[in-house]
Scaffold this motif. Structure first.
Motif, PDB file in Angstrom:
ATOM      1  N   UNK A 188       0.865  -1.180   0.000  1.00  0.00           N
ATOM      2  CA  UNK A 188       0.000   0.000   0.000  1.00  0.00           C
ATOM      3  C   UNK A 188       0.901   1.229   0.000  1.00  0.00           C
ATOM      4  N   UNK A 189       0.848   1.987  -1.078  1.00  0.00           N
ATOM      5  CA  UNK A 189       1.806   3.067  -1.263  1.00  0.00           C
ATOM      6  C   UNK A 189       1.344   4.412  -0.718  1.00  0.00           C
ATOM      7  N   UNK A 190       0.075   4.560  -0.413  1.00  0.00           N
ATOM      8  CA  UNK A 190      -0.431   5.837   0.081  1.00  0.00           C
ATOM      9  C   UNK A 190       0.049   6.085   1.521  1.00  0.00           C
ATOM     10  N   UNK A 200      -2.294  10.431   0.893  1.00  0.00           N
ATOM     11  CA  UNK A 200      -1.444  11.168  -0.032  1.00  0.00           C
ATOM     12  C   UNK A 200      -0.545  10.219  -0.818  1.00  0.00           C
ATOM     13  N   UNK A 201      -0.344  10.538  -2.094  1.00  0.00           N
ATOM     14  CA  UNK A 201       0.692   9.866  -2.868  1.00  0.00           C
ATOM     15  C   UNK A 201       2.046  10.312  -2.336  1.00  0.00           C
ATOM     16  N   UNK A 202       3.018   9.414  -2.227  1.00  0.00           N
ATOM     17  CA  UNK A 202       4.341   9.818  -1.761  1.00  0.00           C
ATOM     18  C   UNK A 202       4.926  10.987  -2.539  1.00  0.00           C
ATOM     19  N   UNK A 203       4.672  11.033  -3.854  1.00  0.00           N
ATOM     20  CA  UNK A 203       5.252  12.098  -4.682  1.00  0.00           C
ATOM     21  C   UNK A 203       4.707  13.483  -4.330  1.00  0.00           C
ATOM     22  N   UNK A 204       3.581  13.540  -3.596  1.00  0.00           N
ATOM     23  CA  UNK A 204       3.019  14.829  -3.201  1.00  0.00           C
ATOM     24  C   UNK A 204       3.766  15.453  -2.028  1.00  0.00           C
ATOM     25  N   UNK A 205       4.432  14.630  -1.251  1.00  0.00           N
ATOM     26  CA  UNK A 205       5.034  15.080   0.012  1.00  0.00           C
ATOM     27  C   UNK A 205       6.354  15.793  -0.265  1.00  0.00           C
ATOM     28  N   UNK A 206       6.518  16.988   0.315  1.00  0.00           N
ATOM     29  CA  UNK A 206       7.769  17.735   0.179  1.00  0.00           C
ATOM     30  C   UNK A 206       8.802  17.252   1.202  1.00  0.00           C
ATOM     31  N   UNK A 207       8.388  17.208   2.458  1.00  0.00           N
ATOM     32  CA  UNK A 207       9.267  16.691   3.506  1.00  0.00           C
ATOM     33  C   UNK A 207       8.427  16.321   4.723  1.00  0.00           C
ATOM     34  N   UNK A 208       9.079  15.654   5.668  1.00  0.00           N
ATOM     35  CA  UNK A 208       8.411  15.210   6.892  1.00  0.00           C
ATOM     36  C   UNK A 208       9.260  15.641   8.077  1.00  0.00           C
ATOM     37  N   UNK A 209       8.594  16.179   9.083  1.00  0.00           N
ATOM     38  CA  UNK A 209       9.290  16.615  10.298  1.00  0.00           C
ATOM     39  C   UNK A 209       8.681  15.923  11.510  1.00  0.00           C
ATOM     40  N   UNK A 210       9.519  15.487  12.434  1.00  0.00           N
ATOM     41  CA  UNK A 210       9.050  14.893  13.675  1.00  0.00           C
ATOM     42  C   UNK A 210       9.159  15.928  14.792  1.00  0.00           C
ATOM     43  N   UNK A 259       8.986   3.088   4.502  1.00  0.00           N
ATOM     44  CA  UNK A 259       7.949   3.058   3.473  1.00  0.00           C
ATOM     45  C   UNK A 259       8.302   3.924   2.261  1.00  0.00           C
ATOM     46  N   UNK A 260       9.040   5.006   2.510  1.00  0.00           N
ATOM     47  CA  UNK A 260       9.245   5.993   1.454  1.00  0.00           C
ATOM     48  C   UNK A 260      10.619   5.932   0.793  1.00  0.00           C
TER      49      UNK A 260
END
Length: 348
Positions: free
Chosen positions: A239-241, A253-263, A289-290
């Motif tokens: 499952x890629x979403x 979200x599609x992975x390609x939509x994401x700019x970055x991730x912050x914790x 996953x990404x």
């Protein structure tokens, strides 16, 4: 039944493309939200009602071009704009009576005032109403003639909680009676909470968002699992979403939509086109996953989509940043120990 059909609609201001061509069909009984910045939403509605020219494409309602026949079609349309005003010297009841006569409508005024929570203030002057109450009054004005299509610009922006609940209940009731509602909003949370179809409109075009009601999704999943043999349950599922939670719903979200991730504070936050969404996965889980989609763990608190990186900046001998190609030109820290790994990935 298709009520409004938008085909290859495009808006350009000189050499600047506000949004590229897109198609959208709106059917009776649908609540459609278009998530976009406020200027795009404003211009889109102004194009629909013929106040701004269309760069390309068409909008069709009842076999007529929407924007050039708005006066003919207005009896079928209700519009609520963000900066609507009202006649302050009138009372809410007199205000609605005026529009009732204008449209030759038979709608019961007291009933509609009750629905928008203004029946007790029906004899006060509009000047004494709050901003939220005036917003509800203008929604009542927009539906006084029972239009087939209701268009709303930022319907719940800057209103109180009571008004948000009333707007939500009224929109759901209208949809249940086969009216179509089109909402433009710059707030994804509003789009998800108000609509049953959510689209994102930006410089990449129009894209429908996958929205899942978490409670319904859990019920369906439980029912499916009850009927599955044990060996089928244990089979791996790709499952890629990437899910993010907004109120009681999940947006996928599609992975390609994401700019970055912050914790932050133990919670992962997805950053997409300048908006931020909390995610239930940990940064380590998201990294796993990404990774195959070109994401890179550039810092203990950050994962970045390398496709969105425009520059690598060296501030000092041991300090680096990644500058992204997002609306805010975000700057993401790059750990010293990750620099050599990044050089290897990009072939330096």
């Amino acid at each position: 039944m298709t009520l409004l059909s938008i085909k290859q609609l495009e808006k350009r201001n000189g050499n600047n493309v506000l949004f590229p061509p897109f198609d959208l069909d709106i059917h009776k009984g649908e609540i459609v939200a278009i998530h976009c910045n406020a200027e795009v939403g404003f211009q889109l509605i102004q194009m629909m009602i013929g106040k701004l020219p269309v760069s390309n494409g068409e909008m069709i309602m009842f076999d007529l071009p929407f924007n050039t026949n708005y006066k003919k079609l207005c009896k079928h349309i209700g519009i609520v704009l963000l900066h609507d005003s009202a006649y302050e010297r009138l009372t809410p009841k007199d205000y609605l009576l005026f529009f009732q006569g204008l449209y030759h409508s038979s709608t019961n005024i007291d009933s509609i005032l009750q629905k928008v929570g203004l029946h007790e203030k029906r004899r006060q002057t509009i000047k004494k109403l709050t901003y939220s109450e005036i917003k509800r009054l203008n929604i009542a004005r927009a539906i006084i003639h029972q239009p087939e299509l209701i268009i709303m610009e930022e319907p719940d922006q800057n209103v109180d909680l009571e008004t948000k609940l009333i707007i939500k209940r009224l929109i759901d009731e209208l949809a249940s009676k086969n009216h179509a509602i089109l909402i433009t909003t710059s707030n994804m949370e509003s789009a998800i909470s108000l609509a049953n179809k959510v689209f994102r409109l930006n410089d990449s075009g129009l894209k429908q968002q996958d929205i899942v009601d978490e409670e319904i999704d859990t019920m369906i999943e439980t029912e499916i699992l009850k009927d599955q043999p044990t060996e089928m349950i244990s089979q791996p599922l790709r499952f890629d979403k990437i899910p993010a939670k907004v109120n009681d719903k999940l947006i996928l979200f599609d992975p390609t939509e994401i700019d970055y991730i912050e914790s932050r504070d133990g919670i992962s936050h997805l950053f997409i086109k300048g908006d931020e969404y909390p995610c239930t996965f940990t940064l380590t889980e998201l990294d796993e996953r990404l990774h195959a989609f070109g994401f890179f763990r550039c810092h203990r608190s950050y994962i970045v989509n390398l496709q969105k990186v425009r520059e690598v900046i060296s501030w000092t001998r041991n300090s680096y940043s990644l500058i992204l190609e997002d609306p805010k030109k975000s700057s993401i820290p790059l750990s010293k120990g990750k620099m050599s790994e990044l050089k290897h990935i990009i072939g330096m």
